[in-house]
Design an enzyme around this catalytic site. Sequence first.
Site, PDB file in Angstrom:
ATOM      1  N   ASP A   1     124.376  25.216  87.685  1.00 46.58           N
ATOM      2  CA  ASP A   1     125.109  25.634  86.487  1.00 46.58           C
ATOM      3  C   ASP A   1     125.992  26.853  86.762  1.00 46.58           C
ATOM      4  O   ASP A   1     125.681  27.658  87.638  1.00 46.58           O
ATOM      5  CB  ASP A   1     124.095  25.954  85.372  1.00 46.58           C
ATOM      6  CG  ASP A   1     124.748  26.006  83.997  1.00 46.58           C
ATOM      7  OD1 ASP A   1     125.889  25.507  83.845  1.00 46.58           O
ATOM      8  OD2 ASP A   1     124.122  26.553  83.074  1.00 46.58           O
TER       9      ASP A   1
ATOM     10  N   ASN B   1     126.701  15.912  78.794  1.00 52.40           N
ATOM     11  CA  ASN B   1     127.974  16.397  79.341  1.00 52.40           C
ATOM     12  C   ASN B   1     129.180  15.537  78.919  1.00 52.40           C
ATOM     13  O   ASN B   1     130.331  15.942  79.112  1.00 52.40           O
ATOM     14  CB  ASN B   1     127.922  16.529  80.872  1.00 52.40           C
ATOM     15  CG  ASN B   1     127.091  17.710  81.351  1.00 52.40           C
ATOM     16  OD1 ASN B   1     126.436  17.653  82.392  1.00 52.40           O
ATOM     17  ND2 ASN B   1     127.101  18.814  80.599  1.00 52.40           N
TER      18      ASN B   1
END
Length: 243
Positions: free
Chosen positions: A23, A71
């Site tokens: 991330d 996502n």
Amino acid sequence: MNIDDDFKLDLSKIPSHVAIIMDGNGRWATEKGLPRHLGHQEGMKRVIDVVEAANDIGITNLTLYAFSTENWKRSKIEIDTLMNLLIIFIRKELRRLMKNNIKIIALGNIEQLPSNALAEVKRAVDKTKDNSGMVLNIALNYGSRTEIIDAIKKLVKDYDDGLININNINEDEFKRYLYTNGQPDPDLIIRTSGEQRLSNFLTFQSAYSELYFTDQYWPDFNKRSFFIAINDFQNRQRRFGGV
Ligand code: IPE
Ligand code: IPE
Ligand code: MG
């Protein structure tokens, strides 16, 4: 193994399965005044470094969270960038993965990926299917809740077909229905970028995983960062409910 002057890795205590939530690509780029896609591009280079590092120290299963079921909420242009980088990664790295005897497994509902990305993923999985070295799981369109619901559907179907007896359903039996069928649970889950959450990653499998969070953004997470995380893991005391 001497990683640096300041610490050593104990090669007799290497975790079997390490899973990583990669991330911070976007923030890495934004803080440098760059477009987000350059963060993803730089992040892809770290994937290669970390795969190599994991393989070098004898990790048997490495799982990388590349794209979550959530996502899809991102802009089309960002999704396209991520899918294109996936294609580039496979085209560029498949030969080296083969040379290192690495077996690629896709975790997630990959049939929903764009057709060109899907074709590359299938090619990589197929080409490496008989490799006997490290298993590299790429979590793609992966969501833990979907995984568990998919597992329940398969289990109910097997029950309807008379293949299983309700009294025989236990934790190990249930695990066979997850995408990670046959693989050990992650010993260590690493998340970069300072966020301290799992974001729908390996909910069932992570019940006893050690969690490691670092403020480093994924594009800054290099081999040394990885070894520091492994070293941290080696200093944990796992009790699994015992004393
Ligand atoms: C990780 O970086 C890559 C994916 C989730 C695909 P992000 O794109 O989430 O980066 P941040 O969290 O916005 O910085
Ligand atoms: C988790 O990161 C998914 C991947 C790394 C692929 P996100 O950036 O999507 O997670 P949230 O939205 O911050 O929880
Ligand atoms: Mg993020």
